[in-house]
Design a protein around this motif. Sequence first.
Motif, PDB file in Angstrom:
ATOM      1  N   UNK A 132       0.815  -1.213   0.000  1.00  0.00           N
ATOM      2  CA  UNK A 132       0.000   0.000   0.000  1.00  0.00           C
ATOM      3  C   UNK A 132       0.850   1.266   0.000  1.00  0.00           C
ATOM      4  N   UNK A 133       2.148   1.076  -0.223  1.00  0.00           N
ATOM      5  CA  UNK A 133       3.067   2.214  -0.289  1.00  0.00           C
ATOM      6  C   UNK A 133       3.077   3.020   1.009  1.00  0.00           C
ATOM      7  N   UNK A 161       4.929   0.474   8.648  1.00  0.00           N
ATOM      8  CA  UNK A 161       4.427   0.376  10.013  1.00  0.00           C
ATOM      9  C   UNK A 161       4.696   1.664  10.774  1.00  0.00           C
ATOM     10  N   UNK A 162       5.852   2.266  10.489  1.00  0.00           N
ATOM     11  CA  UNK A 162       6.198   3.511  11.184  1.00  0.00           C
ATOM     12  C   UNK A 162       5.228   4.632  10.839  1.00  0.00           C
ATOM     13  N   UNK A 163       4.847   4.726   9.552  1.00  0.00           N
ATOM     14  CA  UNK A 163       3.909   5.769   9.126  1.00  0.00           C
ATOM     15  C   UNK A 163       2.538   5.551   9.758  1.00  0.00           C
ATOM     16  N   UNK A 164       2.102   4.280   9.805  1.00  0.00           N
ATOM     17  CA  UNK A 164       0.824   3.966  10.435  1.00  0.00           C
ATOM     18  C   UNK A 164       0.877   4.272  11.926  1.00  0.00           C
ATOM     19  N   UNK A 165       2.012   3.941  12.535  1.00  0.00           N
ATOM     20  CA  UNK A 165       2.177   4.208  13.969  1.00  0.00           C
ATOM     21  C   UNK A 165       2.125   5.711  14.252  1.00  0.00           C
ATOM     22  N   UNK A 169       5.858   7.191 -14.147  1.00  0.00           N
ATOM     23  CA  UNK A 169       6.510   8.043 -13.150  1.00  0.00           C
ATOM     24  C   UNK A 169       6.405   7.488 -11.724  1.00  0.00           C
ATOM     25  N   UNK A 170       6.448   6.169 -11.591  1.00  0.00           N
ATOM     26  CA  UNK A 170       6.507   5.573 -10.266  1.00  0.00           C
ATOM     27  C   UNK A 170       5.153   5.417  -9.597  1.00  0.00           C
ATOM     28  N   UNK A 171       5.217   4.969  -8.361  1.00  0.00           N
ATOM     29  CA  UNK A 171       4.019   4.674  -7.595  1.00  0.00           C
ATOM     30  C   UNK A 171       3.366   5.944  -7.058  1.00  0.00           C
ATOM     31  N   UNK A 172       2.047   6.104  -7.207  1.00  0.00           N
ATOM     32  CA  UNK A 172       1.381   7.290  -6.676  1.00  0.00           C
ATOM     33  C   UNK A 172       1.459   7.343  -5.155  1.00  0.00           C
ATOM     34  N   UNK A 173       1.449   8.534  -4.627  1.00  0.00           N
ATOM     35  CA  UNK A 173       1.502   8.757  -3.194  1.00  0.00           C
ATOM     36  C   UNK A 173       0.075   8.875  -2.659  1.00  0.00           C
ATOM     37  N   UNK A 174      -0.230   8.169  -1.570  1.00  0.00           N
ATOM     38  CA  UNK A 174      -1.575   8.244  -1.008  1.00  0.00           C
ATOM     39  C   UNK A 174      -1.932   9.666  -0.581  1.00  0.00           C
ATOM     40  N   UNK A 175      -0.931  10.442  -0.186  1.00  0.00           N
ATOM     41  CA  UNK A 175      -1.203  11.832   0.185  1.00  0.00           C
ATOM     42  C   UNK A 175      -1.814  12.599  -0.990  1.00  0.00           C
ATOM     43  N   UNK A 180     -13.113   8.086  -0.002  1.00  0.00           N
ATOM     44  CA  UNK A 180     -12.999   8.218  -1.452  1.00  0.00           C
ATOM     45  C   UNK A 180     -11.555   8.063  -1.931  1.00  0.00           C
ATOM     46  N   UNK A 181     -10.590   8.421  -1.085  1.00  0.00           N
ATOM     47  CA  UNK A 181      -9.182   8.289  -1.466  1.00  0.00           C
ATOM     48  C   UNK A 181      -8.773   6.827  -1.623  1.00  0.00           C
ATOM     49  N   UNK A 182      -9.526   5.926  -0.992  1.00  0.00           N
ATOM     50  CA  UNK A 182      -9.213   4.504  -1.121  1.00  0.00           C
ATOM     51  C   UNK A 182      -9.501   3.997  -2.531  1.00  0.00           C
ATOM     52  N   UNK A 183     -10.400   4.660  -3.237  1.00  0.00           N
ATOM     53  CA  UNK A 183     -10.770   4.200  -4.578  1.00  0.00           C
ATOM     54  C   UNK A 183      -9.583   4.171  -5.535  1.00  0.00           C
ATOM     55  N   UNK A 184      -8.845   5.285  -5.732  1.00  0.00           N
ATOM     56  CA  UNK A 184      -7.672   5.208  -6.616  1.00  0.00           C
ATOM     57  C   UNK A 184      -6.553   4.347  -6.047  1.00  0.00           C
ATOM     58  N   UNK A 185      -6.427   4.330  -4.706  1.00  0.00           N
ATOM     59  CA  UNK A 185      -5.373   3.487  -4.131  1.00  0.00           C
ATOM     60  C   UNK A 185      -5.648   2.014  -4.425  1.00  0.00           C
TER      61      UNK A 185
END
Length: 364
Positions: free
Chosen positions: A46-47, A50-54, A312-318, A349-354
Amino acid sequence: MDSLFASLSPEELYEHLQSMDDVEKSVRLVRNSLLLPPLSNVYKLLHTSREAVWDGMRAEMPFLPVAKTISKAWGSPGARLGRSASIRMMRAAQSRGMAGVLSEFLDLDYLWPPGNEWAGLFASDFFSQDISKKFWIGFVKEAMHLNAIELHPDLGRLRQWEVYAHSSTVNRYGCPAMRGTLFERLAVLSSDKEAELDTMLDRAHVADTFAVLMRLLAWCVADLTIEFWEQIEQDGMAHDIPLQELIPVFDEVAQEWSIPMQSALDRLAKMAGWQQQQKATRYLGQLWGREGDVNSVDSRMRLLRYWVKLEKGRPDFKSFLELSRVIAAEKLRSSDADKGGMEQFAWYQAESPRVSWRPQLLRR
């Protein structure tokens, strides 16, 4: 033990657990990861990490230990946290209703790290519906028994695979299309060494694990749909199959695959009032970039085209979230939705493109 977690303060609970160390007990570390991979592997898909989730959890519960402290524990399953960090973790577990589930693991004579991670996730606020929590916590317990007990290392590699193939847990949650192939392959293997090196067995394991993750995704969609059911009915989507358009489909006439990311962007554009008089990427780019400088619209449209083409690489969830916030503001402009409700809608809604990006990449 469950009642202790509920009745004792975090400080008292820490002292109680410390006193249990006086009793010598060996704990076996289980290294299998069948059906349930380490949670960190899924975060990579999911790009994120664990640290980011934490860090996201610490935004809601600032008293939690910092990610660096927890990373050391993740890297060494047998390592212990200090008194302060342990007490803060117990306070969080009690406040989120996770203590009862995690307490069940204390009396085991083995440690299966993926099971502890996933059980903690499912016992938290990951799901909004109790039935979802109970179902997936129950699955973790089954997977834990499979990995730690049924597939005990003393069996030998070939026998482990035979037990795996006949497991009711694997049968229920794994990939049905691989069952026949798995049995056929095991019938021609005669040694542990052959089983260790056989790539077909590894492929069966991957297919089963992927099936579990797809089932989990389906439950996540259903759980979120129930949570937002009132809004879904208002949008006239009560009879739609949520996110169905995000699954790649082969068009026999055109002899080509559908593009899930394009479908996801079309869906977002329609929510924001798109009349299909121009491409969805252009319409969304104009909405997204209108508050920026003179080049913002062009750069946003270009970024959206990159997403569709997997360039151009993996999209950023942000970026997904930033776009969905624009959609939410446009859609809910005239409604009485509060700021929290709009943010929750934007995250959904952001989950849709992810979600759409991953199967599109896997198909390629």
